[in-house]
Design a protein around this motif. Structure first.
Motif, PDB file in Angstrom:
ATOM      1  N   LEU A 249      33.066  36.649 -16.127  1.00 59.56           N
ATOM      2  CA  LEU A 249      32.456  37.612 -17.030  1.00 59.56           C
ATOM      3  C   LEU A 249      30.934  37.509 -16.963  1.00 59.56           C
ATOM      4  CD1 LEU A 249      34.707  37.373 -20.228  1.00 59.56           C
ATOM      5  CD2 LEU A 249      34.711  39.149 -18.466  1.00 59.56           C
ATOM      6  N   GLU A 250      30.301  38.654 -16.896  1.00 57.41           N
ATOM      7  CA  GLU A 250      28.844  38.728 -16.809  1.00 57.41           C
ATOM      8  C   GLU A 250      28.170  37.925 -17.919  1.00 57.41           C
ATOM      9  OE1 GLU A 250      25.599  42.392 -17.005  1.00 57.41           O
ATOM     10  OE2 GLU A 250      27.352  42.347 -18.327  1.00 57.41           O
ATOM     11  N   GLU A 251      28.701  38.004 -19.149  1.00 54.28           N
ATOM     12  CA  GLU A 251      28.056  37.367 -20.304  1.00 54.28           C
ATOM     13  C   GLU A 251      27.908  35.848 -20.130  1.00 54.28           C
ATOM     14  OE1 GLU A 251      31.881  37.409 -23.261  1.00 54.28           O
ATOM     15  OE2 GLU A 251      31.392  39.134 -22.007  1.00 54.28           O
ATOM     16  N   SER A 252      28.860  35.232 -19.423  1.00 53.22           N
ATOM     17  CA  SER A 252      28.800  33.785 -19.221  1.00 53.22           C
ATOM     18  C   SER A 252      27.603  33.393 -18.359  1.00 53.22           C
ATOM     19  CB  SER A 252      30.093  33.290 -18.567  1.00 53.22           C
ATOM     20  OG  SER A 252      31.207  33.583 -19.382  1.00 53.22           O
ATOM     21  N   ILE A 253      27.297  34.221 -17.366  1.00 50.96           N
ATOM     22  CA  ILE A 253      26.157  33.948 -16.485  1.00 50.96           C
ATOM     23  C   ILE A 253      24.849  34.329 -17.168  1.00 50.96           C
ATOM     24  CG2 ILE A 253      25.186  34.321 -14.199  1.00 50.96           C
ATOM     25  CD1 ILE A 253      27.940  32.917 -14.264  1.00 50.96           C
ATOM     26  N   LEU A 254      24.836  35.456 -17.893  1.00 48.99           N
ATOM     27  CA  LEU A 254      23.630  35.865 -18.605  1.00 48.99           C
ATOM     28  C   LEU A 254      23.204  34.815 -19.624  1.00 48.99           C
ATOM     29  CD1 LEU A 254      24.284  39.679 -19.265  1.00 48.99           C
ATOM     30  CD2 LEU A 254      22.966  38.628 -17.427  1.00 48.99           C
ATOM     31  N   LYS A 255      24.176  34.220 -20.284  1.00 48.68           N
ATOM     32  CA  LYS A 255      23.874  33.162 -21.253  1.00 48.68           C
ATOM     33  C   LYS A 255      23.150  32.018 -20.557  1.00 48.68           C
ATOM     34  CE  LYS A 255      26.117  30.102 -24.636  1.00 48.68           C
ATOM     35  NZ  LYS A 255      25.708  28.815 -24.060  1.00 48.68           N
ATOM     36  N   LYS A 256      23.648  31.615 -19.399  1.00 49.68           N
ATOM     37  CA  LYS A 256      23.024  30.537 -18.624  1.00 49.68           C
ATOM     38  C   LYS A 256      21.604  30.914 -18.213  1.00 49.68           C
ATOM     39  CE  LYS A 256      26.156  27.232 -17.957  1.00 49.68           C
ATOM     40  NZ  LYS A 256      25.869  25.789 -18.166  1.00 49.68           N
ATOM     41  N   SER A 263      20.553  28.267 -11.904  1.00 50.20           N
ATOM     42  CA  SER A 263      20.195  29.082 -10.742  1.00 50.20           C
ATOM     43  C   SER A 263      21.341  30.025 -10.375  1.00 50.20           C
ATOM     44  CB  SER A 263      19.853  28.186  -9.551  1.00 50.20           C
ATOM     45  OG  SER A 263      20.935  27.309  -9.262  1.00 50.20           O
ATOM     46  N   LEU A 264      22.261  30.246 -11.299  1.00 52.07           N
ATOM     47  CA  LEU A 264      23.374  31.154 -11.052  1.00 52.07           C
ATOM     48  C   LEU A 264      22.898  32.599 -11.098  1.00 52.07           C
ATOM     49  CD1 LEU A 264      26.271  29.529 -13.129  1.00 52.07           C
ATOM     50  CD2 LEU A 264      25.500  29.029 -10.800  1.00 52.07           C
ATOM     51  N   GLU A 265      23.482  33.421 -10.232  1.00 52.87           N
ATOM     52  CA  GLU A 265      23.097  34.824 -10.132  1.00 52.87           C
ATOM     53  C   GLU A 265      24.320  35.724 -10.251  1.00 52.87           C
ATOM     54  OE1 GLU A 265      20.059  35.926  -9.908  1.00 52.87           O
ATOM     55  OE2 GLU A 265      18.973  34.061  -9.470  1.00 52.87           O
ATOM     56  N   VAL A 266      24.129  36.880 -10.873  1.00 52.94           N
ATOM     57  CA  VAL A 266      25.188  37.879 -11.014  1.00 52.94           C
ATOM     58  C   VAL A 266      25.158  38.821  -9.821  1.00 52.94           C
ATOM     59  CG1 VAL A 266      25.989  39.874 -12.345  1.00 52.94           C
ATOM     60  CG2 VAL A 266      25.227  37.806 -13.534  1.00 52.94           C
ATOM     61  N   VAL A 313      24.872  42.688 -28.564  1.00 59.30           N
ATOM     62  CA  VAL A 313      23.905  42.516 -27.482  1.00 59.30           C
ATOM     63  C   VAL A 313      23.257  41.135 -27.549  1.00 59.30           C
ATOM     64  CG1 VAL A 313      21.732  43.358 -26.503  1.00 59.30           C
ATOM     65  CG2 VAL A 313      23.479  44.988 -27.246  1.00 59.30           C
ATOM     66  N   ASP A 314      23.022  40.651 -28.762  1.00 56.35           N
ATOM     67  CA  ASP A 314      22.459  39.304 -28.935  1.00 56.35           C
ATOM     68  C   ASP A 314      23.392  38.225 -28.396  1.00 56.35           C
ATOM     69  OD1 ASP A 314      20.192  40.338 -30.079  1.00 56.35           O
ATOM     70  OD2 ASP A 314      20.794  39.904 -32.150  1.00 56.35           O
ATOM     71  N   CYS A 315      24.662  38.573 -28.274  1.00 57.21           N
ATOM     72  CA  CYS A 315      25.666  37.626 -27.758  1.00 57.21           C
ATOM     73  C   CYS A 315      25.984  37.894 -26.286  1.00 57.21           C
ATOM     74  CB  CYS A 315      26.936  37.701 -28.598  1.00 57.21           C
ATOM     75  SG  CYS A 315      26.725  37.094 -30.284  1.00 57.21           S
ATOM     76  N   TRP A 316      25.035  38.496 -25.557  1.00 59.76           N
ATOM     77  CA  TRP A 316      25.079  38.654 -24.097  1.00 59.76           C
ATOM     78  C   TRP A 316      26.048  39.717 -23.614  1.00 59.76           C
ATOM     79  CZ3 TRP A 316      26.583  33.830 -26.284  1.00 59.76           C
ATOM     80  CH2 TRP A 316      25.499  33.015 -26.612  1.00 59.76           C
ATOM     81  N   MET A 317      26.538  40.560 -24.513  1.00 60.98           N
ATOM     82  CA  MET A 317      27.463  41.621 -24.125  1.00 60.98           C
ATOM     83  C   MET A 317      26.797  42.982 -24.280  1.00 60.98           C
ATOM     84  SD  MET A 317      30.931  40.030 -25.829  1.00 60.98           S
ATOM     85  CE  MET A 317      30.072  39.577 -27.339  1.00 60.98           C
TER      86      MET A 317
END
Length: 370
Positions: A249-256, A263-266, A313-317
């Motif tokens: 899920l995108e949100e997991s990487i955006l949080k990082k 250094s993780l990328e979507v 949105v504040d929760c990366w979604m």
């Protein structure tokens, strides 16, 4: 006579004064009554808005949102509805499906609302007559499909994407589409994805890929020796170089990325990002835990409102609004993602649940899953 005349004049003046005073008091009284009524209406509206007029003080919500997200949402709901006791219970979507099936045998579900990851399950529960109908005042601001009868609404968007560690793996060694993820030879034995038998988002994502590529896609994934694993574990291994790429899920990487320690990328797949709207729904009053329908309706409105969408949105979604208040930091814009999204047929979802599940019976797995 003068005294008499003087008394008559005083009497008349007294009457005039008394009349004036009475009129003044009357006007003042009506003004006071009017002000009291205005204040009463204002207080009543405020009470209705915050839920003070709700018939009970408890709401149980089954949700598959991550614990960190639940923590943020719960704090903001508590500030909005201080008189309500809102109990979030966290499990995977698949676990809740089993729980509700079991609970319905007693004729009553032990929750009042659900905020889960599988919209096809909302379609199924509506068909079973288990949901409460509510036409939210915010329904026409929603950019995604929702139930036109008012039985469920999307409240957040999670996106299934690909991710890699740019500090370890070169950009030429990764897949840029889901199709390539299942076929690229150098990814053999170095990829992971969430388990669709447990994770609602994974099931829904693979439902869309099944409609797009057919069963052959899943045969290729198995040949790639993809590991079915909890996202938290897969991300940890991706950071350490044990995996070259993962479906996540995108949100997991955006949080990082927002934490500034990764250094993780979507990778937004070229064949389409899989948008996974998470529906909110209320259990029918005669089958719910607390029968607190007015509170559930107020909570639904909060999630769909601008305030609620800010929290999402504040929760990366991503927001479900036609005019999003914002986008998660470092993500693509929501309309851009929608334009290149793989379509999902929600009505087919619950009818294909067993088909999708059986495809993964013999896949390699880890002990823990999302």
């Amino acid at each position: 006579m003068k005294i008499i005349v003087s008394r008559q004049e005083n009497t008349c003046n007294s009457k005039v004064r008394n009349t004036y005073i009475m009129k003044t008091l009357s006007i003042t009284g009506w003004l006071l009554i009017f002000i009291v009524l205005l204040l009463s209406c204002s207080i009543h509206e405020k009470s209705a808005e915050t839920g003070a007029q709700m018939p009970s003080d408890s709401v149980v919500i089954y949700t598959s949102m991550y614990p960190k997200v639940i923590e943020t949402i719960q704090q903001r709901l508590a500030a909005k509805f201080p008189q309500l006791k809102i109990d979030f219970q966290y499990q995977s979507t698949k676990s809740f499906q089993s729980m509700i099936t079991s609970e319905m045998r007693s004729g009553r579900v032990k929750c009042d609302m659900l905020v889960i990851a599988d919209t096809s399950y909302a379609v199924e529960l509506k068909k079973q007559g288990l949901l409460h109908q509510y036409r939210s005042r915010y329904m026409h601001s929603i950019a995604l499909p929702y139930d036109r009868d008012g039985y469920w609404y999307p409240v957040r968007i999670s996106n299934m994407v690909l991710a890699y560690n740019s500090a370890i793996t070169g950009a030429d060694a990764i897949a840029y589409s889901f199709k390539e993820f299942a076929e690229k030879e150098n990814l053999y034995g170095c990829i992971s994805m969430p388990d669709p038998r447990i994770s609602g988002t994974a099931f829904t994502a693979l439902l869309s890929l099944y409609d797009t590529y057919g069963e052959d896609f899943f045969i290729k994934l198995k040949k790639q020796n993809v590991v079915l694993e909890a996202s938290s574990k897969a991300i940890e291994k991706l950071e350490h170089g044990e995996y070259r790429q993962i479906m996540v899920l995108e949100e997991s990487i955006l949080k990082k990325q927002q934490e500034g320690v990764s250094s993780l990328e979507v990778i937004y797949p070229a064949d389409g990002t899989i948008m996974l709207p998470s529906p909110i729904m209320t259990i029918a009053v005669d089958k719910s835990a607390n029968r607190n329908i007015k509170a559930c309706e107020a909570i639904t409105d909060w999630f769909l409102s601008e305030e609620g969408q800010h929290s999402i949105v504040d929760c990366w979604m991503h927001s479900i609004s036609k005019k999003p208040v914002a986008y998660p930091l470092y993500s693509h814009a929501s309309p851009e993602i929608r334009e290149n999204a793989i379509p999902i047929d929600w009505k087919k979802g619950y009818m294909r649940r067993d088909t999708i599940t059986k495809l993964f019976q013999n896949y390699p797995t880890q002990p823990k899953a999302e």
